[in-house]
Design a protein around this motif. Structure first.
Motif, PDB file in Angstrom:
ATOM      1  N   GLY A  71       0.890  -1.402  -0.111  1.00 27.70           N
ATOM      2  CA  GLY A  71      -0.386  -0.213   0.332  1.00 27.70           C
ATOM      3  C   GLY A  71       0.954   1.289   0.004  1.00 27.70           C
ATOM      4  N   GLU A  72       2.087   0.875  -0.155  1.00 26.88           N
ATOM      5  CA  GLU A  72       2.960   2.470  -0.317  1.00 26.88           C
ATOM      6  C   GLU A  72       3.312   2.538  -1.321  1.00 26.88           C
ATOM      7  OE1 GLU A  72       6.318   3.404   3.083  1.00 26.88           O
ATOM      8  OE2 GLU A  72       6.661   1.789   2.046  1.00 26.88           O
ATOM      9  N   ALA A  73       3.361   3.676  -1.841  1.00 29.69           N
ATOM     10  CA  ALA A  73       4.325   4.319  -3.236  1.00 29.69           C
ATOM     11  C   ALA A  73       5.659   4.453  -2.987  1.00 29.69           C
ATOM     12  CB  ALA A  73       3.185   5.936  -3.807  1.00 29.69           C
ATOM     13  N   ALA A  74       6.203   4.495  -3.853  1.00 28.30           N
ATOM     14  CA  ALA A  74       7.716   4.494  -4.229  1.00 28.30           C
ATOM     15  C   ALA A  74       8.459   5.133  -3.192  1.00 28.30           C
ATOM     16  CB  ALA A  74       8.326   3.884  -5.539  1.00 28.30           C
ATOM     17  N   GLU A  75       8.209   6.754  -4.035  1.00 30.27           N
ATOM     18  CA  GLU A  75       7.951   7.860  -3.019  1.00 30.27           C
ATOM     19  C   GLU A  75       8.162   7.791  -1.918  1.00 30.27           C
ATOM     20  OE1 GLU A  75       6.055   7.564  -5.663  1.00 30.27           O
ATOM     21  OE2 GLU A  75       6.546   8.895  -7.307  1.00 30.27           O
ATOM     22  N   GLN A  76       7.259   7.405  -1.340  1.00 34.05           N
ATOM     23  CA  GLN A  76       6.604   7.079   0.356  1.00 34.05           C
ATOM     24  C   GLN A  76       7.508   6.547   0.988  1.00 34.05           C
ATOM     25  OE1 GLN A  76       3.158   5.773  -0.443  1.00 34.05           O
ATOM     26  NE2 GLN A  76       1.695   7.705   1.028  1.00 34.05           N
ATOM     27  N   ALA A  77       7.992   5.258   0.202  1.00 34.08           N
ATOM     28  CA  ALA A  77       9.478   4.274   0.775  1.00 34.08           C
ATOM     29  C   ALA A  77      10.529   5.147   0.973  1.00 34.08           C
ATOM     30  CB  ALA A  77       8.927   2.921   0.038  1.00 34.08           C
ATOM     31  N   VAL A  82      10.848   7.852   1.259  1.00 32.22           N
ATOM     32  CA  VAL A  82      11.545   9.358   1.781  1.00 32.22           C
ATOM     33  C   VAL A  82      11.169   8.662   3.291  1.00 32.22           C
ATOM     34  CG1 VAL A  82       9.873  10.983   3.557  1.00 32.22           C
ATOM     35  CG2 VAL A  82       9.651  10.474   1.181  1.00 32.22           C
ATOM     36  N   ARG A  83      10.406   7.661   4.050  1.00 27.91           N
ATOM     37  CA  ARG A  83      10.763   6.825   5.410  1.00 27.91           C
ATOM     38  C   ARG A  83      12.142   6.508   5.781  1.00 27.91           C
ATOM     39  NH1 ARG A  83      10.594   1.634   5.621  1.00 27.91           N
ATOM     40  NH2 ARG A  83       9.083   1.004   3.296  1.00 27.91           N
ATOM     41  N   GLU A  84      12.265   5.604   4.225  1.00 31.71           N
ATOM     42  CA  GLU A  84      13.643   4.929   4.545  1.00 31.71           C
ATOM     43  C   GLU A  84      14.757   5.964   4.908  1.00 31.71           C
ATOM     44  OE1 GLU A  84      14.811   1.767   5.328  1.00 31.71           O
ATOM     45  OE2 GLU A  84      12.673   0.547   4.537  1.00 31.71           O
ATOM     46  N   ALA A  85      14.757   7.410   3.690  1.00 30.30           N
ATOM     47  CA  ALA A  85      15.860   8.515   4.428  1.00 30.30           C
ATOM     48  C   ALA A  85      16.017   8.329   5.728  1.00 30.30           C
ATOM     49  CB  ALA A  85      15.355   9.237   3.297  1.00 30.30           C
ATOM     50  N   LYS A  86      14.758   8.738   6.201  1.00 29.84           N
ATOM     51  CA  LYS A  86      14.855   9.023   7.941  1.00 29.84           C
ATOM     52  C   LYS A  86      15.075   7.953   8.715  1.00 29.84           C
ATOM     53  CE  LYS A  86      14.024  11.942  10.651  1.00 29.84           C
ATOM     54  NZ  LYS A  86      14.085  13.406  11.104  1.00 29.84           N
ATOM     55  N   ALA A 106       8.654  16.095  -3.534  1.00 32.23           N
ATOM     56  CA  ALA A 106       9.144  16.673  -5.407  1.00 32.23           C
ATOM     57  C   ALA A 106      10.449  16.836  -5.146  1.00 32.23           C
ATOM     58  CB  ALA A 106       8.919  18.384  -4.705  1.00 32.23           C
ATOM     59  N   ASP A 107      11.309  16.437  -4.299  1.00 29.55           N
ATOM     60  CA  ASP A 107      12.870  16.539  -4.103  1.00 29.55           C
ATOM     61  C   ASP A 107      14.019  15.283  -5.011  1.00 29.55           C
ATOM     62  OD1 ASP A 107      13.178  19.151  -3.544  1.00 29.55           O
ATOM     63  OD2 ASP A 107      13.473  18.812  -1.467  1.00 29.55           O
ATOM     64  N   LEU A 108      12.917  13.832  -5.194  1.00 25.93           N
ATOM     65  CA  LEU A 108      13.285  12.799  -5.311  1.00 25.93           C
ATOM     66  C   LEU A 108      13.399  12.691  -6.641  1.00 25.93           C
ATOM     67  CD1 LEU A 108      12.108  10.227  -3.172  1.00 25.93           C
ATOM     68  CD2 LEU A 108      14.071  11.062  -2.631  1.00 25.93           C
ATOM     69  N   ARG A 109      14.213  12.457  -8.154  1.00 28.79           N
ATOM     70  CA  ARG A 109      14.162  12.231  -8.979  1.00 28.79           C
ATOM     71  C   ARG A 109      14.212  11.401  -9.197  1.00 28.79           C
ATOM     72  NH1 ARG A 109      17.790  12.758 -13.555  1.00 28.79           N
ATOM     73  NH2 ARG A 109      19.513  12.950 -12.569  1.00 28.79           N
ATOM     74  N   HIS A 110      13.531  10.309 -10.266  1.00 26.26           N
ATOM     75  CA  HIS A 110      14.025   9.111 -10.929  1.00 26.26           C
ATOM     76  C   HIS A 110      14.457   8.902 -11.843  1.00 26.26           C
ATOM     77  CE1 HIS A 110      12.940   5.691 -13.484  1.00 26.26           C
ATOM     78  NE2 HIS A 110      12.892   4.795 -12.481  1.00 26.26           N
ATOM     79  N   VAL A 111      15.609   8.163 -11.148  1.00 26.86           N
ATOM     80  CA  VAL A 111      17.243   8.353 -12.102  1.00 26.86           C
ATOM     81  C   VAL A 111      17.230   6.610 -12.302  1.00 26.86           C
ATOM     82  CG1 VAL A 111      18.263  10.037 -11.039  1.00 26.86           C
ATOM     83  CG2 VAL A 111      18.638   7.349 -10.306  1.00 26.86           C
ATOM     84  N   TYR A 112      16.855   5.749 -12.297  1.00 31.15           N
ATOM     85  CA  TYR A 112      17.025   4.354 -12.831  1.00 31.15           C
ATOM     86  C   TYR A 112      15.830   2.796 -11.969  1.00 31.15           C
ATOM     87  CZ  TYR A 112      20.080   1.165 -15.050  1.00 31.15           C
ATOM     88  OH  TYR A 112      20.687   0.089 -15.849  1.00 31.15           O
ATOM     89  N   THR A 113      15.896   2.241 -13.799  1.00 26.41           N
ATOM     90  CA  THR A 113      14.860   0.987 -12.872  1.00 26.41           C
ATOM     91  C   THR A 113      15.507  -0.348 -13.217  1.00 26.41           C
ATOM     92  OG1 THR A 113      12.943   2.642 -13.032  1.00 26.41           O
ATOM     93  CG2 THR A 113      12.510  -0.288 -12.494  1.00 26.41           C
ATOM     94  N   MET A 114      15.303  -1.037 -12.081  1.00 23.96           N
ATOM     95  CA  MET A 114      16.635  -2.286 -12.730  1.00 23.96           C
ATOM     96  C   MET A 114      15.344  -3.698 -12.303  1.00 23.96           C
ATOM     97  SD  MET A 114      20.167  -3.965 -11.400  1.00 23.96           S
ATOM     98  CE  MET A 114      21.128  -3.059 -12.199  1.00 23.96           C
ATOM     99  N   HIS A 115      15.316  -4.328 -12.851  1.00 26.69           N
ATOM    100  CA  HIS A 115      15.071  -5.826 -13.064  1.00 26.69           C
ATOM    101  C   HIS A 115      16.027  -6.862 -12.542  1.00 26.69           C
ATOM    102  CE1 HIS A 115      12.112  -9.228 -14.123  1.00 26.69           C
ATOM    103  NE2 HIS A 115      12.432  -9.605 -12.831  1.00 26.69           N
TER     104      HIS A 115
END
Length: 148
Positions: free
Chosen positions: A47-53, A55-59, A69-78
Protein backbone atom coordinates in the motif's frame (compact mmCIF):
# COMPACT_ATOMS: atom_id res chain seq x y z
CA UNK A 1 0.83 -23.68 -15.03
CA UNK A 2 -0.46 -23.16 -11.50
CA UNK A 3 -2.45 -19.99 -12.14
CA UNK A 4 -0.52 -18.10 -9.46
CA UNK A 5 0.82 -14.78 -10.66
CA UNK A 6 4.53 -14.24 -10.62
CA UNK A 7 5.55 -11.88 -7.81
CA UNK A 8 8.73 -9.92 -7.33
CA UNK A 9 10.04 -7.89 -4.41
CA UNK A 10 10.05 -4.12 -4.77
CA UNK A 11 12.86 -2.01 -3.30
CA UNK A 12 13.88 1.64 -3.43
CA UNK A 13 17.36 3.17 -3.27
CA UNK A 14 18.47 6.71 -2.52
CA UNK A 15 21.42 8.37 -4.23
CA UNK A 16 22.11 11.54 -2.25
CA UNK A 17 24.46 13.66 -4.34
CA UNK A 18 26.98 16.31 -3.37
CA UNK A 19 28.67 17.39 -6.57
CA UNK A 20 30.36 14.35 -8.10
CA UNK A 21 29.97 12.33 -4.88
CA UNK A 22 27.24 9.94 -3.76
CA UNK A 23 26.52 8.59 -0.29
CA UNK A 24 27.25 4.88 0.18
CA UNK A 25 26.15 2.65 3.04
CA UNK A 26 28.35 -0.21 4.31
CA UNK A 27 26.26 -3.30 5.12
CA UNK A 28 26.91 -5.12 8.40
CA UNK A 29 25.08 -7.71 10.52
CA UNK A 30 22.35 -8.18 7.91
CA UNK A 31 23.15 -11.72 6.84
CA UNK A 32 23.40 -10.68 3.16
CA UNK A 33 26.50 -9.13 1.55
CA UNK A 34 27.86 -7.80 4.84
CA UNK A 35 31.05 -5.82 4.27
CA UNK A 36 29.82 -4.52 0.91
CA UNK A 37 28.76 -0.98 0.03
CA UNK A 38 25.24 -0.27 -1.10
CA UNK A 39 22.95 2.75 -0.80
CA UNK A 40 20.33 3.89 1.67
CA UNK A 41 17.55 1.52 0.65
CA UNK A 42 14.63 -0.60 1.69
CA UNK A 43 11.58 -2.58 0.71
CA UNK A 44 8.36 -0.90 -0.36
CA UNK A 45 5.60 -1.93 2.02
CA UNK A 46 2.11 -3.01 0.96
CA UNK A 47 0.00 0.00 0.00
CA UNK A 48 3.02 2.32 -0.02
CA UNK A 49 4.13 4.37 -3.03
CA UNK A 50 7.79 4.15 -4.01
CA UNK A 51 8.37 7.82 -3.14
CA UNK A 52 6.79 7.35 0.29
CA UNK A 53 9.03 4.35 0.95
CA UNK A 54 12.09 6.37 -0.07
CA UNK A 55 11.15 9.24 2.25
CA UNK A 56 10.68 6.73 5.10
CA UNK A 57 13.96 4.92 4.45
CA UNK A 58 15.94 8.18 4.17
CA UNK A 59 14.73 9.13 7.65
CA UNK A 60 15.20 5.64 9.14
CA UNK A 61 18.69 5.00 7.78
CA UNK A 62 20.33 8.42 7.29
CA UNK A 63 18.31 10.68 9.61
CA UNK A 64 17.36 13.10 6.83
CA UNK A 65 14.03 14.50 5.74
CA UNK A 66 13.43 14.25 2.02
CA UNK A 67 10.25 15.41 0.32
CA UNK A 68 8.93 13.56 -2.73
CA UNK A 69 9.34 16.65 -4.91
CA UNK A 70 13.11 16.49 -4.28
CA UNK A 71 13.36 12.89 -5.47
CA UNK A 72 14.26 12.36 -9.11
CA UNK A 73 13.75 8.89 -10.52
CA UNK A 74 17.00 8.00 -12.29
CA UNK A 75 17.02 4.24 -12.77
CA UNK A 76 14.97 1.05 -12.64
CA UNK A 77 16.55 -2.38 -12.49
CA UNK A 78 14.96 -5.79 -12.75
CA UNK A 79 17.22 -8.26 -10.94
CA UNK A 80 16.28 -11.61 -12.42
CA UNK A 81 17.11 -14.68 -10.35
CA UNK A 82 16.86 -18.43 -10.67
CA UNK A 83 15.06 -18.45 -7.33
CA UNK A 84 11.87 -16.39 -7.69
CA UNK A 85 11.98 -15.46 -4.00
CA UNK A 86 15.09 -13.37 -4.71
CA UNK A 87 13.79 -11.54 -7.78
CA UNK A 88 13.54 -7.76 -7.43
CA UNK A 89 12.42 -4.61 -9.15
CA UNK A 90 14.64 -1.82 -7.82
CA UNK A 91 13.84 1.86 -8.25
CA UNK A 92 16.63 4.39 -7.74
CA UNK A 93 16.06 8.02 -6.79
CA UNK A 94 18.61 10.81 -6.77
CA UNK A 95 18.28 13.76 -4.43
CA UNK A 96 20.42 16.85 -4.17
CA UNK A 97 18.68 18.50 -1.24
CA UNK A 98 17.29 17.36 2.08
CA UNK A 99 16.74 18.67 5.57
CA UNK A 100 18.86 17.56 8.48
CA UNK A 101 22.38 16.28 8.84
CA UNK A 102 23.20 12.89 7.38
CA UNK A 103 24.10 10.44 10.12
CA UNK A 104 24.16 6.68 10.56
CA UNK A 105 20.92 6.00 12.42
CA UNK A 106 21.17 2.20 12.09
CA UNK A 107 24.69 1.37 13.30
CA UNK A 108 23.60 -2.21 13.99
CA UNK A 109 23.07 -2.70 10.22
CA UNK A 110 25.37 -0.07 8.74
CA UNK A 111 29.12 0.08 9.35
CA UNK A 112 29.38 3.60 7.95
CA UNK A 113 27.91 6.16 5.59
CA UNK A 114 30.56 7.40 3.18
CA UNK A 115 30.69 10.07 0.48
CA UNK A 116 32.45 8.65 -2.57
CA UNK A 117 33.17 10.02 -6.03
CA UNK A 118 31.18 8.13 -8.67
CA UNK A 119 34.37 7.50 -10.63
CA UNK A 120 36.17 6.07 -7.57
CA UNK A 121 33.79 3.54 -6.02
CA UNK A 122 35.26 1.12 -3.47
CA UNK A 123 36.14 -2.35 -4.77
CA UNK A 124 33.58 -3.81 -2.36
CA UNK A 125 30.61 -1.97 -3.89
CA UNK A 126 27.80 -4.39 -4.75
CA UNK A 127 27.92 -5.19 -8.49
CA UNK A 128 24.39 -4.04 -9.26
CA UNK A 129 24.90 -0.81 -7.28
CA UNK A 130 28.14 -0.18 -9.16
CA UNK A 131 26.29 -0.75 -12.43
CA UNK A 132 23.63 1.83 -11.59
CA UNK A 133 26.08 4.43 -10.24
CA UNK A 134 28.23 4.03 -13.34
CA UNK A 135 25.43 4.08 -15.91
CA UNK A 136 22.72 6.43 -14.68
CA UNK A 137 24.89 9.57 -15.09
CA UNK A 138 25.17 8.69 -18.81
CA UNK A 139 21.39 8.79 -19.21
CA UNK A 140 20.77 5.05 -19.02
CA UNK A 141 17.57 4.45 -17.04
CA UNK A 142 16.89 0.70 -17.12
CA UNK A 143 18.58 -2.67 -17.06
CA UNK A 144 17.78 -6.27 -16.36
CA UNK A 145 20.49 -8.32 -14.74
CA UNK A 146 21.10 -11.49 -12.81
CA UNK A 147 21.00 -11.20 -9.05
CA UNK A 148 24.19 -9.86 -7.49
Amino acid sequence: MSGDRHRVKFAVYLIPRDGDKALLSLRQNTGWKDGWYSLVAGHVEAGEAAEQAMVREAKEEAGIDVVPADLRHVYTMHRVADDAIDEYVDVFFECRQWNGEIRNTEPEKCGELRWTALDDLPDNTLNYIRHVLTHYPTGETYSSTEKS
